[in-house]
Design a protein around this motif. Structure first.
Motif, short mmCIF file in Angstrom:
data_model
loop_
_atom_site.label_atom_id
_atom_site.label_comp_id
_atom_site.label_asym_id
_atom_site.label_seq_id
_atom_site.Cartn_x
_atom_site.Cartn_y
_atom_site.Cartn_z
N LEU A 95 0.87 -1.17 0.00
CA LEU A 95 0.00 0.00 0.00
C LEU A 95 0.91 1.23 0.00
CD1 LEU A 95 -2.69 -1.07 2.66
CD2 LEU A 95 -2.78 -1.29 0.15
N ASP A 96 0.82 2.01 -1.08
CA ASP A 96 1.71 3.17 -1.22
C ASP A 96 1.00 4.42 -0.72
OD1 ASP A 96 3.25 5.29 -2.02
OD2 ASP A 96 3.36 4.72 -4.15
N GLY A 97 1.38 4.84 0.49
CA GLY A 97 0.77 6.03 1.06
C GLY A 97 1.71 7.23 1.02
N GLY A 98 2.71 7.16 0.14
CA GLY A 98 3.67 8.27 0.05
C GLY A 98 4.72 8.18 1.15
N PRO A 99 5.58 9.21 1.23
CA PRO A 99 6.65 9.17 2.22
C PRO A 99 6.12 9.21 3.65
CG PRO A 99 6.62 11.29 1.07
CD PRO A 99 5.61 10.41 0.39
N THR A 100 6.78 8.49 4.56
CA THR A 100 6.32 8.50 5.95
C THR A 100 6.80 9.77 6.65
OG1 THR A 100 8.27 7.30 6.71
CG2 THR A 100 6.35 5.99 6.08
N LYS A 101 6.15 10.10 7.74
CA LYS A 101 6.38 11.40 8.36
C LYS A 101 7.62 11.46 9.24
CE LYS A 101 3.26 13.11 11.12
NZ LYS A 101 1.89 12.98 11.56
N SER A 102 7.73 10.49 10.15
CA SER A 102 8.82 10.64 11.13
C SER A 102 10.11 10.00 10.66
CB SER A 102 8.36 10.14 12.49
OG SER A 102 9.14 9.09 12.91
N GLY A 103 10.02 8.91 9.89
CA GLY A 103 11.20 8.38 9.22
C GLY A 103 12.15 7.56 10.07
#
Ligand code: TXA
Ligand code: MG
Length: 348
Positions: free
Chosen positions: A183-191
């Motif tokens: 599932l591609d939800g774009g880049p993650t926030k905290s990383g």
């Protein structure tokens, strides 16, 4: 030294589906949930990194995680649940400190280690009596958990000991052909991966520093410490504390000062060099040098770290990283960098 299982040949078609990270499409989520309930693996975004999920109550499904990642069976998994009520159902003890931290930091990047209940299959916890549990703060992860209706065991969706994925492309790079769905939800926030906190009788102690820092938690606990890091192999309090981890394939070196001179020296020797530099350092011009200027704020640095390393992990001989300051806010980033740079037993 842990045993790293052989990763089987790629033999599945991996589908990547774009999903709105704020309002996930129900039809896609229900398909993913069906795969999970049917004993398959699904990679999905969380607020930290992408996870490789399986039904935590199904030991055969969990086994597939270890195989796809080439993960040693001695390294236990984090189980994701949708709320603290569900967390309580898979732990045998729920101390007041757990309730307090859950109220403060869940959903969020804090994993609690507690005694487990009998229903949890052995391979999830690597045979141990404790379980790591967290409530992710991401609409896709939450929707998937609710639709699947089961706790989801999910390590980072990368090959064992390698760079964690903060984008669907990173997952595809290491797991294409080995899992049916991303599932591609774009880049993650905290990383940076969640903080792992041991709340058993041995704790409270931080097993893995992460986005929720010592300073965040300490005022709410009677006592808090870091688990020791430099301890003999085989006695690690958290098996994931294996020293070399989070590593690119390319050799990575940490520069605690004057990175520019080191970079220049390496270039002079004919190396192709990557450099994670501070804004004031990024000056050298050389066709064999690729510089990524990193943010000076720890949270933003953490969010970009793995993507920067993924980008430099091709066609270079060495990656130099200008080491961030020794400071609580930078603890998680420094922990990952130090371990990425460690070349001990794995390179034998
Ligand atoms: O942010 C995260 O935590 C991500 C996302 C996907 O949730 N997950 C993640 O999982 O980083 P993984 O498997 O890459 O790291 C899990 C860490 C390892 O260091 C593991 O050893 C530790 O948690 N761990 C898991 N269960 C444990 C347990 N029962 N006792 C001590 N440490 C445990
Ligand atoms: Mg991992």
């Amino acid at each position: 030294m842990p045993v790293f299982p052989q990763i089987p040949d790629a033999n599945v078609e991996t589908e990547v589906i774009k999903v709105n990270p704020l309002a996930p499409d129900e039809a896609v989520i229900s398909r993913a949930a069906e795969l999970i309930r049917g004993g398959e693996l699904v990679a999905f975004p969380t607020e930290t990194v992408y996870g490789l999920g399986a039904n935590a109550l199904d030991s055969a499904a969990v086994q597939k995680i270890f195989e796809a990642k080439g993960r040693p069976a001695t390294n236990p998994l984090i189980v994701h649940v949708s709320d603290s009520e569900s967390a309580r159902q898979i732990v045998a003890d729920w101390p007041e400190s757990a309730q307090k931290l859950a109220d403060l930091f869940w959903p969020g990047p804090l994993t609690l280690v507690l005694p487990k209940t009998k229903e949890i299959p052995k391979n999830v916890t690597a045979g141990g009596s404790t379980i790591a549990v967290r409530v992710p703060n991401h609409a896709i992860a939450q929707a998937l958990l609710k639709a699947a209706g089961v706790p989801i065991a999910a390590p980072s969706a990368n090959r064992s000991t390698r760079l964690s994925p903060t984008r669907a492309e990173h997952v595809l790079k290491s797991l294409a052909g080995r899992i049916p769905l991303i599932l591609d939800g774009g880049p993650t926030k905290s990383g940076v991966e969640s903080t792992v906190l041991d709340l058993t009788d041995k704790g409270p102690r931080i097993l893995r520093p992460g986005p929720i820092t010592f300073t965040d938690m300490e005022p709410h606990l009677d006592y808090l410490e870091y688990a020791p890091v430099q301890i003999p192999r085989g006695l690690l309090p958290s098996p994931g504390m294996m020293r070399r981890h989070y590593a690119p394939n390319t050799r990575l070196e940490l520069a605690s000062s004057d990175a520019a001179s080191w970079v220049k020296e390496l270039l002079d020797q004919g190396n192709r060099v990557g450099w994670l530099a501070w804004p004031e350092e990024a000056r050298l011009e050389n066709p064999d040098l690729r510089v990524i200027e990193m943010p000076t704020v720890a949270e933003s640095y953490g969010a970009q770290l793995y993507d920067a390393l993924h980008r430099l992990d091709e066609g270079l001989d060495v990656i130099i990283v200008s080491l961030p300051p020794e400071d609580d806010a930078w603890r998680a980033v420094r922990n990952r960098l130090t371990r990425a740079a460690f070349r001990g037993w794995l390179d034998k």
